[in-house]
Each structure stands twice: as structure tokens, then as C-alpha cells.
Design an enzyme around this catalytic site. Sequence first.
Site, short mmCIF file in Angstrom:
data_model
loop_
_atom_site.label_atom_id
_atom_site.label_comp_id
_atom_site.label_asym_id
_atom_site.label_seq_id
_atom_site.Cartn_x
_atom_site.Cartn_y
_atom_site.Cartn_z
CB THR A 1 -0.91 0.02 1.23
OG1 THR A 1 -0.08 0.07 2.42
CG2 THR A 1 -1.78 -1.23 1.29
CD GLU B 1 -5.48 -2.67 1.15
OE1 GLU B 1 -5.05 -2.11 2.18
OE2 GLU B 1 -5.73 -2.06 0.08
CE LYS C 1 -20.81 12.37 14.00
NZ LYS C 1 -20.70 11.10 14.74
CD1 TRP D 1 -22.83 11.02 9.35
CD2 TRP D 1 -20.64 11.42 9.47
NE1 TRP D 1 -22.32 10.20 10.32
CE2 TRP D 1 -20.97 10.42 10.42
CE3 TRP D 1 -19.31 11.82 9.38
CZ2 TRP D 1 -20.02 9.83 11.25
CZ3 TRP D 1 -18.37 11.24 10.20
CH2 TRP D 1 -18.72 10.26 11.12
#
Length: 552
Positions: free
Chosen positions: A185, A331, A436, A441
Site C-alpha cells: 500500500t 487489497e 463531522k 456528516w
Amino acid sequence: MRSTMQDVPLTIGSILRHGTTNYASSDVVTATETGSRRSTFAEVGQRATRLAGALRRLGIDGDQRVATFSWNNQEHLESYLAVPSMGAVLHTLNVRLSPEQITYIVTHADDRLVIVDACLVEPLAQLLPELTTVQTILVTGGGDPGPLQGRGKQVLDYEEALAAEAPEFGWPDVEETSAAAMCYTSGTTGNPKGVVYSHRSAWLHSLAACSGNAFGLRFDDRILPIVPMFHANAWGLPYAAMMSGAALILPDRFLAPEALVRLFESEQPTVSGAVPTIWNDLLEYLRQHEEHDITSLRLILCGGSAVPRALIEIFQERFGIEIVQAWGMTETSPVASTARAPVGVSGDAAWEYRASAGRFVCGVEGRLVDDGGSVLPTDGEAVGELQVRGPWVTGAYYRDEDPTKFDSGWLRTGDVGTIDPLGFITLTDRAKDVIKSGGEWISSVELEVTLAEHPDVLEAAVVGVPDERWQERPLATVVLRDGADITPEALRLWLSHRVVRWWLPERWAFIPAVPRTSVGKFDKKVLRGQYGDGLLTVVTLEPLAQQPADVP
């Protein structure tokens, strides 16, 4: 009752045999400074055979890791085929990572041999004293290997090593569940993590990529992977090309818009893949050089970050080229979903579907989970973290325990969003990037793609920053197109007609470019750091309406 079907392993070796025999004459083209060099699948297969012999002679006789430090070129393709087929493990190194990250990755993976492009010899040489596991370097493309000499490693010329080998190799029987390749990654937080792909996972991923619901690849396609071969195996395109018989056009290190347009015109690719930034830059170049033509393309694969709807629309309407947004991660090998409109849907609704993360490719399953671990409904309303599983989704990291990333057989992606009743995924943020504000949100991704639709905006990145009243509020950082002259007030007014009022940022900054990770994604931690250190010139506007209760 037992099946009587033949038990034939799904391996990279079988893809090698299929491509180099059934599609022996398919092109492999590599861009050069002055034009291109040409080969065929058959010739690449012969050279892969010699490479396997050379690697065996150099001590690669098991599942040792063979690293590549290379751009997209024929020699890299030969490594893609030879290394896994001989039972070793291909480890593609991201040449854009920091020296510290590369050193960590090479050591962590226990790489024994590195195949390096001549143009990358100098940066690799600087790292060699720290690469204690590496014993041998093979240098491709000629050039001066001098900087690598005298650093305790065996340094050989790639072409000379191949020429010394016989044109035959005793390919071993390889178990389909054994390791074929590995990628790390990008390591934006903490050390990069290793993902090991099996032969079976790579084979199934390639088959899925060829399917009509994914990329629909055929023997008469000509594929130009701009996405680097060190980034999640170039989204599986090299193996999918071998499987389908499609020609491969490889841009090497020549990734500037002018060089890419030259390659489009000379080689006439029908399919290409890259992150949105590449296509934005290419579009800007074509606006300034209208004499050029890229309409050989029928399909653009785009991913890595959210694709603005405006970009999808303009390529369709101006050039007749379909952009398909794909979602995935290292992944997931990486392709997990693709975005095409449902049957019978047209107009504005179709564009909305195409600008989503799409539906899962068969083989990948997904679900949404809330903070308490409960599975949420797929009603297009419930917001949660996306989790996935499937035969080409990793179940663990290499030599790294990270239980926070895995949940009872599911991979926790870190992406937050919704899934509607038709299975379409809308991603609103990364879990680490969600904003937030006063307990509500705000989707930074939706703000970014909406801002990118403004004709004066080249791209925009939105991050959450501290706010005394609401704990957190969005900061919009905007890159303007050349010659554009617009104020934050005008941009906010334009945005106010397209998103709910309490999402509207009060803080704005015009920046020359959005900082990016090594694989082209927005690097929001850099933006947050620049804001915290006072390095951004921020214009703060008077609030309009910051929370749902404030809206008249």
C-alpha cells in the site's frame, strides 16, 4: 456426488502459454524518446523464458521475491510473466515512494534481486547500502550501471543475462494458491502494508476484468495502461491483455500529455486506464491543441479517486469516448466494482449512476457496517463503512497483524458511503477524511466532484478543519484553470444551488496544485498540515447556514 471435471490449476503460467500461443502475433509496443519499439506476444514469451533461466542461474530457485524498479515497458511485462511462472514472487516497487519507504518495503519483503530500468539506476544506487537483503541487480535498457557498482551487489546487464540462456526452460508445476506477486500500500499513514496475490486470485481477477460488465476486453483491442505497473499490477491490465489477446501499448516513463497524445495518434489504442488527474491534464492539452485526435479510444478506465461527473460527460460528448469509473484498492487486486447505468435509464439519472462507484463485479461481495458493527440496509440512505470479500480480496497483510482491517472474513475498506437497492455504491468519504460538523456528516467527495464541474475549476480538494462552534467545518482548496478569475464568494454562490446549504464551506484557498500520494490520490493529510501550519492563504467568508437547524 463428486465432480468429474479436470483439476487444472489457475496460474500465471497458463496465461503465459495461452497468450503467447493463441495470440502470438499480438503487438507489444513500448514508447521511446523518438517513437516506439515493437515486439509480439510470442517474442515476449521467448524472452520471458530466457529471463526465467537467467533468474534460476542467479539463485532464484524457490519463492524468493524478485523486485522490479521500472516503468511500463516490455521488460517489465517479461518480469510479470517469467517471475510468477517459475514459482518466484514478483514484487513491483513503487518508484515514487520516499527513499525511507522503499528501503522499508524491500527489507520487509526480503527482496533478493531487483530488475531496474537504466533511467532509474541513480535513485536506486542511493538506496543500495540500506538494501541488505538484495544480492543482485539486473539493469534493463542499456545505459551506465556505474552508480550501482562498488556497493556490494552483483550488477548485470539484462540483455546479456538473457542472451546467455537457452530458449527453453523447465517451467515447474505451481500450486494456484501459492504466491504470485505482491504490492505494498502507499503508506499514507504508518508503514506500507504488503498484499500478496496468489496465482488463483490473479487469474480470476484477469477473467473478471475481461468480462463485459467490467472492461469487456477482446483480441482486437489495443490497451494502453497509463496506470503504472507498480500500482496494483496496473489494475490487472497486462494479464487481462494476455488472457484476451489484446495488444499492449506501454508508455514507459513518457507520461506528459504531449507524449501521450503522440502515442494515442501513432498506436491507436482502443482502451486506456489512468487516474482522473491524467485525463484532466490531457483534456487541458487537447483544449489548447485542437488539431489532435484521440478518438481511437472506445473506453477509458478511471479510478484511484472520485471521477468528476463533468469529466465523464465531456469525454462522452466531445470525443464519443466512454469513461467507466472503477473502484478498488491494492487489497482488492484492485478491481471490485464498475459504474455503468442500469438498463432503461437515460439522461441525468444515467450520468449520476456513471459518476458513482458502480456495482460489484461478480466474485466480490459487499456490505455496509455502522460504528457499532451492525450491518446496514442497502436502501441508498443508510451510511456506513464499506466491507468487501471475494477470491481476489486479501484476508491479511504480509507479516503484519492488523485486526482493525479485517472483520470476520471481510476487509474493512475505510471507505464510507451507501449502497442502493440496485447495488450501486456511492462513496462519500474515506473514514479518516469524513467531516463531522455539529454531529452531522458532510461528504468531502461530493463537494469536490461538484466544485470540479465549475468551468473555472480544474480540481478541488476538501478537508475538515477545526471550528470553535461546530467542532469541524470544510475547507475548500481549489485549483483554477489557466486564465480563470473567480472569487470564493462566487464559487460558494454557485455551489449553493447544488448542495445543501449547511455543507457550504466558509474557508477557501486557491492553490497551484492538489498534493498527491505516489499513486495519484489526493494527499489530504498534507493539506491539513499546511492549514495547521498557516501555509495556506485562506479566505474566510461569513457563514450562510451551517447545520440543518439553521436552514430557513
